[in-house]
Design an enzyme around this catalytic site. Structure first.
Site, PDB file in Angstrom:
ATOM      1  N   ASN A 100      39.980  39.603  43.681  1.00 12.93           N
ATOM      2  CA  ASN A 100      39.137  38.718  44.509  1.00 12.93           C
ATOM      3  C   ASN A 100      39.098  39.136  45.973  1.00 12.93           C
ATOM      4  OD1 ASN A 100      41.800  37.927  44.884  1.00 12.93           O
ATOM      5  ND2 ASN A 100      41.310  35.742  45.049  1.00 12.93           N
ATOM      6  N   GLU A 114      52.312  35.682  45.371  1.00 11.15           N
ATOM      7  CA  GLU A 114      51.293  34.787  45.887  1.00 11.15           C
ATOM      8  C   GLU A 114      50.372  34.459  44.715  1.00 11.15           C
ATOM      9  OE1 GLU A 114      47.624  35.355  47.578  1.00 11.15           O
ATOM     10  OE2 GLU A 114      48.106  33.342  46.860  1.00 11.15           O
ATOM     11  N   CYS A 167      42.479  31.559  45.738  1.00 13.64           N
ATOM     12  CA  CYS A 167      43.518  30.642  45.274  1.00 13.64           C
ATOM     13  C   CYS A 167      43.733  29.499  46.258  1.00 13.64           C
ATOM     14  CB  CYS A 167      44.811  31.391  45.057  1.00 13.64           C
ATOM     15  SG  CYS A 167      45.359  32.088  46.576  1.00 13.64           S
ATOM     16  N   GLU A 197      53.201  35.996  53.651  1.00 11.90           N
ATOM     17  CA  GLU A 197      52.519  37.229  54.069  1.00 11.90           C
ATOM     18  C   GLU A 197      51.796  36.958  55.372  1.00 11.90           C
ATOM     19  OE1 GLU A 197      50.212  38.074  50.398  1.00 11.90           O
ATOM     20  OE2 GLU A 197      51.609  39.724  50.107  1.00 11.90           O
TER      21      GLU A 197
HETATM   22  N1  LIG Z   1      46.320  33.736  43.593  1.00 10.78           N
HETATM   23  C1  LIG Z   1      45.285  34.500  43.640  1.00 10.78           C
HETATM   24  O1  LIG Z   1      44.870  34.981  44.673  1.00 10.78           O
HETATM   25  C2  LIG Z   1      44.590  34.829  42.397  1.00 10.78           C
HETATM   26  C3  LIG Z   1      44.635  33.977  41.341  1.00 10.78           C
HETATM   27  N2  LIG Z   1      43.997  34.296  40.189  1.00 10.78           N
HETATM   28  C4  LIG Z   1      44.038  33.349  39.089  1.00 10.78           C
HETATM   29  O2  LIG Z   1      44.238  34.083  37.882  1.00 10.78           O
HETATM   30  C5  LIG Z   1      43.197  33.773  36.979  1.00 10.78           C
HETATM   31  C6  LIG Z   1      42.882  34.955  36.156  1.00 10.78           C
HETATM   32  O3  LIG Z   1      42.367  35.969  37.031  1.00 10.78           O
HETATM   33  P1  LIG Z   1      42.824  37.397  36.783  1.00 10.78           P
HETATM   34  O4  LIG Z   1      42.157  38.414  37.599  1.00 10.78           O
HETATM   35  O5  LIG Z   1      42.769  37.598  35.291  1.00 10.78           O
HETATM   36  O6  LIG Z   1      44.283  37.318  37.350  1.00 10.78           O
HETATM   37  P2  LIG Z   1      45.493  38.131  36.809  1.00 10.78           P
HETATM   38  O7  LIG Z   1      46.684  37.494  37.343  1.00 10.78           O
HETATM   39  O8  LIG Z   1      45.349  38.324  35.348  1.00 10.78           O
HETATM   40  O9  LIG Z   1      45.296  39.608  37.494  1.00 10.78           O
HETATM   41  C7  LIG Z   1      45.787  39.851  38.762  1.00 10.78           C
HETATM   42  C8  LIG Z   1      46.292  41.299  38.755  1.00 10.78           C
HETATM   43  O10 LIG Z   1      47.379  41.411  37.871  1.00 10.78           O
HETATM   44  C9  LIG Z   1      47.126  42.459  36.933  1.00 10.78           C
HETATM   45  N3  LIG Z   1      47.794  42.168  35.675  1.00 10.78           N
HETATM   46  C10 LIG Z   1      47.398  41.342  34.702  1.00 10.78           C
HETATM   47  N4  LIG Z   1      48.318  41.342  33.701  1.00 10.78           N
HETATM   48  C11 LIG Z   1      49.295  42.215  34.066  1.00 10.78           C
HETATM   49  C12 LIG Z   1      50.508  42.694  33.474  1.00 10.78           C
HETATM   50  N5  LIG Z   1      50.921  42.243  32.289  1.00 10.78           N
HETATM   51  N6  LIG Z   1      51.256  43.595  34.134  1.00 10.78           N
HETATM   52  C13 LIG Z   1      50.858  44.062  35.349  1.00 10.78           C
HETATM   53  N7  LIG Z   1      49.723  43.651  35.965  1.00 10.78           N
HETATM   54  C14 LIG Z   1      48.959  42.745  35.325  1.00 10.78           C
HETATM   55  C15 LIG Z   1      45.628  42.488  36.826  1.00 10.78           C
HETATM   56  O11 LIG Z   1      45.221  43.726  36.295  1.00 10.78           O
HETATM   57  P3  LIG Z   1      43.779  43.813  35.571  1.00 10.78           P
HETATM   58  O12 LIG Z   1      42.794  43.670  36.633  1.00 10.78           O
HETATM   59  O13 LIG Z   1      43.748  45.170  34.977  1.00 10.78           O
HETATM   60  O14 LIG Z   1      43.736  42.718  34.573  1.00 10.78           O
HETATM   61  C16 LIG Z   1      45.247  42.306  38.285  1.00 10.78           C
HETATM   62  O15 LIG Z   1      45.405  43.511  38.972  1.00 10.78           O
HETATM   63  C17 LIG Z   1      42.037  33.372  37.864  1.00 10.78           C
HETATM   64  O16 LIG Z   1      41.119  32.594  37.147  1.00 10.78           O
HETATM   65  C18 LIG Z   1      42.749  32.602  38.933  1.00 10.78           C
HETATM   66  O17 LIG Z   1      43.023  31.312  38.443  1.00 10.78           O
HETATM   67  C19 LIG Z   1      43.344  35.474  40.023  1.00 10.78           C
HETATM   68  C20 LIG Z   1      43.274  36.367  41.102  1.00 10.78           C
HETATM   69  C21 LIG Z   1      43.861  36.084  42.372  1.00 10.78           C
HETATM   70  O1  LIG Z   2      42.426  33.748  52.214  1.00 18.16           O
HETATM   71  C1  LIG Z   2      43.045  34.505  51.533  1.00 18.16           C
HETATM   72  O2  LIG Z   2      43.896  35.304  51.958  1.00 18.16           O
HETATM   73  C2  LIG Z   2      42.757  34.466  50.094  1.00 18.16           C
HETATM   74  O3  LIG Z   2      42.751  33.145  49.729  1.00 18.16           O
HETATM   75  C3  LIG Z   2      43.695  35.327  49.372  1.00 18.16           C
HETATM   76  S1  LIG Z   2      43.989  34.879  47.761  1.00 18.16           S
HETATM   77  O4  LIG Z   2      45.269  34.220  47.853  1.00 18.16           O
HETATM   78  O5  LIG Z   2      42.925  34.002  47.319  1.00 18.16           O
HETATM   79  O6  LIG Z   2      44.008  36.105  46.968  1.00 18.16           O
END
Ligand SMILES: NC(=O)C1=CN([C@@H]2O[C@H](COP(=O)(O)OP(=O)(O)OC[C@H]3O[C@@H](n4cnc5c(N)ncnc54)[C@H](OP(=O)(O)O)[C@@H]3O)[C@@H](O)[C@H]2O)C=CC1
Ligand SMILES: O=C(O)[C@H](O)CS(=O)(=O)O
Length: 504
Positions: free
Chosen positions: A169, A267, A301, A472
């Site tokens: 994202n 995070e 997030c 962070e």
């Molecule tokens: N806190 C935040 O900022 C974020 C929260 N999310 C939440 O997660 C949900 C799913 O989104 P998604 O992108 O699937 O998030 P994920 O947590 O699945 O992916 C985040 C990262 O982790 C990697 N990953 C996934 N599984 C593994 C594993 N077993 N070992 C190592 N790395 C791994 C992914 O790789 P790959 O891309 O290859 O799957 C990606 O690079 C979203 O709907 C949201 O709710 C998602 C993104 C950011």
């Molecule tokens: O504002 C930010 O830094 C984003 O919310 C980062 S994340 O936690 O959504 O990936």
């Protein structure tokens, strides 16, 4: 077929200066393919067009990247902090100079509107600038010893080789937010970007190379998440692991780090309450809710996940908020008039549709939106939301804004805190005592008061409960990449035995 793929990919990104569009991993200062030539395709989420591909590195190649970081560590952490600072500042300058190109590449692979992509590039660069400055302020301590003739010295030293896995994202900023403090502290760094958005990470590597950051200090590996992730979380030479992504994956990676007792930063997901009291500045609250909800098409997030509006202003807020949301334009990120881009993939679209269907089945009323065209989900306002709906407990991660009604302060605090998440919360009120009462009672790592935008490099970004560990950004962000060493020095009393010194 592969040739055709590449041809289409090149066509789709031919507007880019080719020094920034890299389709190889960056390890030990070299651009590299997978030994077996395997690649992973990368597509534009707006239309599914293939942009290009990146190597599918395996476990051995990932371990080689860790070895490169380990080999580069002594020289890098041995540099004067001022020299590391200058190199980070040069990296910042190069990123800033190429902001538009980097934004274009980011929009192609992630989908967000160009204006947001440009903001993300500046946001990510702000961490590099911030930690270029902080690099020179890593200070230790001398503490009063409890015994005569002794000294208690405290040194802060680089943790060592660090690894990270980052999300799709914010494919630029989430890497910058981890690499900058790591390199500033004297650590070396290996990052695996999300498979859907690797190009922004590789462009950062190119600019690190151009900035003169030595080989092996900053490495980008691409490949299967589990394969690469296992090496980065289980390799004994990796002393620190940082992850941004879902709570579910965060739990898994945290467990994998346990085998080598790594220092970790997580995070993770959020479920942000956005609380509007009846004494709030209503237009400001509406604008804040739009900003907090629809940034990155709701795919952050810290997006407002539950919008709680006090009963007596609920109709007025709902009307004004719906009017503002209806004015948001949906379209490709490369179209400068777009406000809302596509969701990252079909899985995200189906999940959003399921959450909306559940809410409607439980009495929710759609005031605008609720439809989609391909990956583009229309910004949606849902009235009459309540706590039994799935979207009250799950991270929505889409442009879907549920409006909840509440009576009083104690009630809304209880409901806002009733979640395993604890990342961000927002409160709008002009009653100073209430602002402090509510901010202190909310169980979240970050609280926005009369603002919907809380992300910046000077602030400690992070969550509590199951939204993560560590911070962070800000001066707190550097501590994540430092170890404390205590040195006890004895025999310093006047006339004390000099320990075998020769007589005059
Ligand atoms: N806190 C935040 O900022 C974020 C929260 N999310 C939440 O997660 C949900 C799913 O989104 P998604 O992108 O699937 O998030 P994920 O947590 O699945 O992916 C985040 C990262 O982790 C990697 N990953 C996934 N599984 C593994 C594993 N077993 N070992 C190592 N790395 C791994 C992914 O790789 P790959 O891309 O290859 O799957 C990606 O690079 C979203 O709907 C949201 O709710 C998602 C993104 C950011
Ligand atoms: O504002 C930010 O830094 C984003 O919310 C980062 S994340 O936690 O959504 O990936």
């Amino acid at each position: 077929m592969a040739v055709l793929w590449r041809l289409k990919g090149v066509c789709a990104v031919n507007a880019l200066p080719q020094d920034l569009f890299k389709q190889q991993a960056y390890v030990g200062g070299e651009w590299t393919q997978a030994q077996d030539g395997a690649v992973l395709p990368v597509c534009n989420p707006a239309d599914g067009v293939l942009l290009g591909s990146v190597p599918a590195l395996g476990a051995a190649e990932t371990a080689a990247a860790v070895a490169s970081a380990e080999a580069a560590l002594p020289a890098w952490r041995g540099l004067p902090a001022k020299v590391r600072s200058r190199l980070l500042k040069r990296w910042f300058d190069l990123i800033t100079a190429r902001q538009r190109d980097l934004a274009w590449l980011l929009t192609l692979e992630q989908g967000k509107p160009l204006a947001e992509a440009q903001s993300e590039i500046a946001y990510g660069a702000s961490y590099i600038e911030w930690f270029a400055e902080e690099a020179k302020r890593v200070c230790g301590d001398t503490l009063p010893a409890p015994v005569t003739g002794q000294r208690v010295l405290v040194f802060k030293q680089a943790v060592g080789v660090c690894a990270a896995v980052t999300p799709w994202n914010f494919p630029n900023a989430m890497i910058a937010r981890k690499a900058a403090p790591a390199l500033a502290a004297g650590c070396t760094f290996v990052v695996r970007p999300a498979s859907q958005t690797p190009f922004s990470a590789l462009a950062l590597a190119e600019l690190a190379h151009q900035a003169g950051i030595p080989a092996g200090v900053f490495n980008v590996v691409t490949g299967d998440a589990d394969t690469v992730g296992r090496v980065l979380t289980e390799h004994p030479s990796v002393r620190k692991f940082s992850f941004t992504g879902s709570t579910a994956v965060g739990r898994k990676l945290m467990a994998q780090c346990a085998s080598t007792v790594k220092k970790i930063s997580l995070e993770l997901g959020g479920n942000a309450p956005f609380i509007v009291f009846d004494d709030a500045d209503l237009p400001a609250a509406v604008a804040g809710a739009v900003a907090a909800k629809f940034r990155n098409a709701g795919q952050t997030c810290i997006c407002a996940n539950r919008i709680y509006v006090q009963k007596n202003i609920y109709p007025a807020f709902a009307e004004a908020f719906t009017r503002a949301v209806s004015a948001l334009r949906v379209g490709k990120g490369t179209d400068e008039s777009s406000h809302i881009g596509p969701l990252i993939d079909g899985k995200a679209l189906r999940r959003t549709q399921d959450l909306l269907a559940d809410a409607r089945a439980r009495g929710g009323r759609v005031l605008c939106g609720g439809t989609h065209e391909g990956a583009f989900f229309a910004p949606t306002v849902l009235a009459d939301a309540h706590d039994e709906m799935r979207l009250a407990h799950e991270e929505i991660f889409a442009p879907l804004a549920p409006l909840f009604c509440f009576d009083g302060e104690a009630e809304v605090l209880r409901r806002a805190n009733a979640t395993e998440y604890g990342l961000a919360a927002y409160v709008y009120s002009r009653d100073l005592a209430r602002v402090f009462r509510v901010s202190e009672a909310l169980e979240y790592g970050m609280v926005g008061v009369n603002t919907g935008v809380i992300s910046n490099e000077a602030a400690p970004f992070g969550g509590i409960k199951q939204s993560g560990i560590g911070r962070e950004g800000s001066r707190y962000g550097l501590d994540e990449y430092l170890e404390i060493k205590y040195v006890a020095v004895d025999g310093l009393s006047a006339g004390a035995d000099a320990g075998g010194a020769c007589a005059d």
